[in-house]
Design a protein around this motif. Structure first.
Motif, short mmCIF file in Angstrom:
data_model
loop_
_atom_site.label_atom_id
_atom_site.label_comp_id
_atom_site.label_asym_id
_atom_site.label_seq_id
_atom_site.Cartn_x
_atom_site.Cartn_y
_atom_site.Cartn_z
N VAL A 1 0.87 -1.17 0.00
CA VAL A 1 0.00 0.00 0.00
C VAL A 1 0.91 1.22 0.00
O VAL A 1 1.74 1.37 0.90
CB VAL A 1 -0.93 0.02 1.23
CG1 VAL A 1 -1.79 1.27 1.24
CG2 VAL A 1 -1.81 -1.23 1.24
N LYS A 2 0.74 2.07 -0.99
CA LYS A 2 1.68 3.19 -1.16
C LYS A 2 0.96 4.52 -1.21
O LYS A 2 -0.03 4.68 -1.93
CB LYS A 2 2.47 3.02 -2.45
CG LYS A 2 3.31 1.76 -2.53
CD LYS A 2 4.03 1.67 -3.86
CE LYS A 2 4.80 0.37 -3.97
NZ LYS A 2 5.51 0.24 -5.27
N GLN A 3 1.48 5.46 -0.46
CA GLN A 3 1.03 6.84 -0.56
C GLN A 3 2.25 7.62 -1.04
O GLN A 3 3.17 7.89 -0.28
CB GLN A 3 0.54 7.35 0.80
CG GLN A 3 -0.71 6.63 1.27
CD GLN A 3 -1.14 7.06 2.65
OE1 GLN A 3 -0.92 6.36 3.62
NE2 GLN A 3 -1.75 8.24 2.75
N ASN A 4 2.25 7.95 -2.31
CA ASN A 4 3.46 8.47 -2.94
C ASN A 4 3.73 9.94 -2.65
O ASN A 4 4.82 10.43 -2.93
CB ASN A 4 3.39 8.25 -4.46
CG ASN A 4 3.46 6.77 -4.81
OD1 ASN A 4 4.29 6.04 -4.27
ND2 ASN A 4 2.59 6.32 -5.70
N SER A 5 2.72 10.63 -2.13
CA SER A 5 2.94 12.04 -1.77
C SER A 5 3.14 12.15 -0.27
O SER A 5 2.20 11.98 0.49
CB SER A 5 1.74 12.88 -2.20
OG SER A 5 1.56 12.85 -3.59
N PRO A 6 4.34 12.47 0.18
CA PRO A 6 4.55 12.59 1.62
C PRO A 6 3.87 13.81 2.23
O PRO A 6 3.56 13.82 3.41
CB PRO A 6 6.07 12.70 1.76
CG PRO A 6 6.58 13.05 0.43
CD PRO A 6 5.58 12.58 -0.58
N SER A 7 3.59 14.82 1.39
CA SER A 7 2.94 16.01 1.93
C SER A 7 2.09 16.66 0.85
O SER A 7 2.29 16.48 -0.35
CB SER A 7 3.98 17.01 2.45
OG SER A 7 4.81 17.44 1.41
N LEU A 8 1.09 17.44 1.35
CA LEU A 8 0.16 18.13 0.46
C LEU A 8 -0.27 19.41 1.16
O LEU A 8 -0.60 19.38 2.35
CB LEU A 8 -1.05 17.24 0.16
CG LEU A 8 -2.19 17.84 -0.66
CD1 LEU A 8 -1.72 18.10 -2.08
CD2 LEU A 8 -3.40 16.91 -0.65
N SER A 9 -0.28 20.51 0.43
CA SER A 9 -0.70 21.78 1.00
C SER A 9 -1.89 22.31 0.20
O SER A 9 -1.84 22.38 -1.03
CB SER A 9 0.46 22.78 0.95
OG SER A 9 0.13 23.97 1.62
#
Lengths: 111, 112
Positions: free
Chosen positions: B4-12
């Motif tokens: 299971v991958k969440q490729n964006s470590p951050s989002l603004s």
């Protein structure tokens, strides 16, 4: 309603010392119980889970162990802590194979 | 192997706009998906889930979309509020499995 407790909230221990973290659940019976660790800036790593008293499944080989002496009690232990054991330890419970509910966590710092 | 991958470590995202958090998975045997929200020094709290027999589930400002052919799910938050600033984890489970597989998390920051 169900509640999950973890203690202590924060712990600072020297390298080589033992560890015992406790988790208890109220308001349910025969829950699945879980121990996770979140290292700094990392995701949730499943360490152990238990589907019943005395039944422990280990996910990651390490110097930690878990025990379930009572239906709603889950204990995470170590005989000798390592620096790499530092992290945020989370206990969770589940009524079945799906949604899990997390406790407030214990922040462990090994120096 | 990260299943299971969440490729964006951050989002603004700006307050009032839509926040879209993405999650990809590799194992087509997963049949149940969840999103959790986590504040610093607290345990994750369950937000919303979806079964693999559905492609959308909505709960207030939160909607989860599942695209099984692409092995992709997303969480939409609209409108975004300052209290939504947190780390969001997606998770998945196999049929009859007693455990969840978590992604690495995405840190969402809502700017006023």
């Amino acid at each position: 309603s169900q509640t999950i407790h973890q203690w202590p909230a924060t712990l600072v221990q020297p390298v080589g010392s033992p560890l015992s973290l406790e988790c208890t659940v109220e308001g349910t019976s025969n829950p699945n119980l879980y121990w996770y660790r979140q290292a700094a800036g990392r995701g949730l790593q499943l360490l152990f889970y238990s589907v019943g008293i005395g039944q422990i499944s280990s996910e990651v080989p390490q110097n930690l162990s878990a025990s379930r002496p009572q239906d709603r009690q889950f204990i995470l232990s170590s005989k000798k802590l390592l620096l790499s054991d530092s992290g945020f330890y989370l206990c969770a419970w589940s009524p079945g194979p799906e949604t899990q509910y997390f406790g407030p966590g214990t922040r462990l710092l090994v120096l | 192997d990260q299943q299971v991958k969440q490729n964006s470590p951050s989002l603004s995202v700006q307050e009032g706009r839509i926040s879209i958090l993405n999650c990809d998975y590799t194992n087509s045997m997963f049949d149940y998906f969840l999103w959790y929200k986590k504040y610093p020094a607290e345990g994750p709290t369950f937000l919303i889930s979806i079964s693999s027999i559905k492609d959308k589930n909505e709960d207030g400002r939160f909607t989860v979309f599942l695209n099984k052919s692409a092995k992709h799910l997303s969480l939409h938050i609209v409108p975004s509020q300052p209290g939504d600033s947190a780390v969001y984890f997606c998770a998945a489970s196999f049929p009859g499995a007693q455990k969840l597989v978590f992604g690495q998390g995405t840190r969402l920051t809502i700017n006023p």
